[in-house]
Motif scaffolding. Structure first.
Motif: not given
Length: 723
Positions: A390-419
């Motif tokens: 049921e999960v459909h994920l689209e990737m946008t270009r990143m304005g930097g990552g350096f390893g920080r965006r390996l961790y999807g904590d901010f994605v989990m926040e968005a998903a829980e809040i939307s839920h």
């Protein structure tokens, strides 16, 4: 000469059709493990909307080619370089190729990840095979149309030519190619025949970037979307007791206030939903909340002592032990021991963390910048107790990552809040959120001890003490492993409630400084040339049968000799102090020489000469960008980067207190490649680790003082080297 290989693609996996809107040929492929035989053909391919596969070649009737790039684009250039490899073997002009970002597909393909400088290395063979297979199918179609044998036909620049000199464009035969069988064998180009690989190609997104077209997560918008700004615990270890949102709910633009963090509506975070980012952030600041202590509040001073206690203790895990290290130290003529320290560091991506989520009854739609889309999508499904399909994920270009965006904590926040909110939500971090609610490079200390006997290193013992995590198992098998008969690496860690994780060139970003500075000091103690000492050590590794060794002694020797030659190391100009470092990480061999001058009674890094062996250079322009960025990043953080905690709270939450390298402080970077035809390796990270080491060694020559901890500027202030 070209190479003929057996084709691993099956008909079902290597999709093609002429039933696209407007005609044409669509090819789906697996970038990393060729194609999985179980990949299924959609029932109605005419309705295919490019959501069923993670990458495609699309060939139109007019010969134009669209290549869908599947890996996250983090600024490392894979959205340009990966399609270049396909286009090379497909043999189409690069200016007739259009590149688009693919979406996540967890069913058919593997390693849609931006991390470890591995995208090109892992994709090289499959990308070439994909382009070559498509080319052979087009040749076969043209041959059938002419009634000749395919061996009599050649293809170049998107045009197929037969023995009579007759020509057909790819677009002329694309429909016929769509009904042919997949060839059993395809020929890969000889590197000497490359016309795209090895040439400079501009970033495929550059026009959109400079004109401000939507590309990044912060650009993404949908009808009915609201912005969420999140109030998180003010310190690591704090727990939310209560909050008052009565006045906040009356503020302009505020839609809702939601407590979350455990999926069911409780937790230690508060989301303020508003119509605009500014309204959400101002409302969050107005929230009144009460917090209690959950776990001990940690401070940087405690961490320093904890790491020292670990080094002094006995609770170590031995990652590698060769020979009899204890005996080597007992019999040594001299023992040299030094301790090196590094602080926590935030990632500070130019684009703060953000992500969009729309959780509905039938679908979880996620859009944004993430380095690990597959793992993150799986975590969201698990959090919301939904099927991963049921999960459909689209990737946008990143304005930097350096390893920080390996961790999807901010994605989990968005998903829980939307839920919980029952509406589409985009979580947006402020810079203060980004720095205070981060996942940091762990603070680490290394203690290195060498036994010296008869003018050589007879024993070597490296101890690591880290906050939360220990070095990867491969790193003990990097240089000097194999070069020393008696060699041991031990690790110990302290479990902290401060979140830590990968930071550009994990572990090696600091380990290189510690080890390479130590080697320079050993060479000084033994009164031998530090470059020659390394070359002599490498001779012992040549021809090794130890399969644990990760680096190549021969390739390391090549970059050392190239760096020495191009930098004039050993014969610097008057007033120039040079520091040398050679290092291997992320499958790439690098040597760097830093030139330091004294200006206004202070040492200044003026230039860094870099020698790199990364195999075939796919896109030299992109490669230079990665190398130069890595060096400047490495110099800047070694010189200035420091991040401290007091009672569990970060003491820096914006650039008024956190020091980054400034434009005027960035050294000139001069790059030289070892030329060979070996398969390409990574470039996003390998040039960062040697930079700090080369600079520290040059600083020693310039000032007479060695650096034993980062950042160097604070060391120099304490030692009154600079004011």
């Amino acid at each position: 000469m070209s190479t003929t290989i057996s084709n691993s693609f099956s008909r079902r996996a290597f999709l093609r059709t002429s039933s696209l809107a407007g005609g044409g040929m669509l090819i789906g492929f697996n970038l990393f493990t060729a194609c999985k035989n179980e990949a299924k053909m959609p029932v109605d391919i005419a309705s295919l909307n490019f959501n069923d596969f993670n990458a495609f070649i699309k060939i139109a009737d007019n010969g134009m080619v669209t290549i869908y790039s599947p890996n996250p684009e983090i600024g490392q250039g894979v959205k340009t370089s990966m399609p270049m490899i396909i286009a090379e073997e497909l043999d189409v002009p690069w200016d007739e190729v259009h590149v688009e970002q693919g979406i996540l597909s967890t069913k058919d393909y593997t390693r849609q990840v931006a991390g470890g400088s591995q995208s090109i290395r892992h994709g090289w063979d499959a990308l070439r095979q994909t382009g070559a297979t498509a080319k052979q199918m087009l040749i076969n179609a043209a041959a059938a149309k002419w009634g000749v044998d395919a061996s009599e036909c050649t293809a170049s620049g998107g045009v197929i030519t037969n023995a009579k000199g007759e020509t057909l464009g790819y677009g002329d035969v694309v429909k016929e190619a769509a009904i042919l069988e997949i060839p059993d064998e395809v020929a890969l180009k000889d590197p000497k025949d490359y016309t795209i690989i090895g040439t400079d190609a501009g970033n495929v997104d550059i026009e959109k970037i400079v004109t401000g077209k939507p590309l990044f997560g912060l650009d993404y918008k949908t009808e009915g979307m609201v912005i969420a700004s999140v109030l998180r615990p003010p310190s690591f270890g704090k727990k939310l007791e209560s909050f008052d949102d009565s006045s906040v709910r009356k503020m302009e633009g505020v839609i809702d206030v939601i407590r979350f963090g455990d999926f069911k509506g409780g937790g230690d975070k508060i989301a303020v939903l508003a119509n605009t980012t500014w309204q959400a952030m101002k409302a969050k600041e107005a929230l009144s909340a009460e917090w209690s202590d959950g776990t001990p509040m940690e401070s940087t001073s405690n961490h320093d002592k904890l790491l020292t206690d670990l080094l002094d203790g006995t609770s170590f895990n031995t990652l590698r032990k060769d020979g009899d290290v204890e005996k080597a130290f007992r019999n040594a003529d001299q023992v040299v021991e030094r301790t090196y320290g590094s602080p926590f560091l935030p990632h500070n991506c130019m684009e703060p963390m953000n992500f969009y989520a729309d959780v509905s009854a039938n679908k979880i739609h996620l859009v944004g910048p993430i380095q690990t889309p597959e793992r993150t999508a799986a975590r969201v499904a698990e959090l919301l107790e939904r099927n991963s399909e049921e999960v459909h994920l689209e990737m946008t270009r990143m304005g930097g990552g350096f390893g920080r965006r390996l961790y999807g904590d901010f994605v989990m926040e968005a998903a829980e809040i939307s839920h919980l909110a029952k509406k589409p939500v985009k979580v947006v971090y402020s810079r203060e959120d980004d720095m205070s609610a981060g996942i940091y490079r762990p603070a680490i200390k290394y203690r290195i001890k060498a036994a010296l006997k008869d003018g050589k290193i007879s024993g070597y013992h490296l101890k690591e003490a880290s906050i939360n995590s220990n070095m990867y198992g491969l790193i003990p098998n990097f240089f000097p492993a194999g070069a020393l008969e008696n060699y041991q690496v031990d690790v110990a860690k302290y479990d902290s409630n401060i979140t830590t994780g990968a930071w550009r060139a994990p572990y090696t970003n600091f380990l290189s400084f510690a080890e390479q500075s130590f080697f320079d000091e050993i060479a000084e103690t033994l009164e031998i040339d530090p470059v020659q000492m390394r070359l002599d050590m490498l001779q012992k590794v040549k021809g090794t049968t130890d399969e644990r060794i990760q680096y190549s002694a021969e390739r390391m020797e090549d970059v050392i000799n190239l760096a020495v030659e191009k930098s004039g190391y050993g014969n610097p100009k008057d007033g120039v102090y040079q520091g040398f470092c050679a290092y291997y990480c992320h499958n790439t061999h690098v040597a760097e020489v830093a030139d330091v001058l004294i200006e206004n009674n202070e040492p200044v890094v003026k230039k860094v000469i870099v020698a790199v062996d990364c195999g075939i250079v796919v896109n030299p322009l992109g490669a230079l960008n990665q190398i130069e960025g890595g060096v400047v990043d490495g110099v800047g953080h070694a010189m200035y980067g420091n991040f401290t905690f007091k009672d569990g709270a970060p003491e820096m939450n914006n650039y008024d207190r956190y020091r980054l390298i400034r434009m005027k402080e960035a050294p000139k970077v001069e790059t030289h490649f070892v030329k060979n035809t070996l398969s390409p390796t990574g470039l996003g990270e390998p040039t960062l680790p040697p930079a700090g080491a080369a600079v520290s060694i040059a600083m020693k020559k310039a000032t007479g003082n060695r650096m034993y901890r980062q950042p160097f500027v604070e060391n120099m202030v304490e030692k009154e080297i600079i004011g």
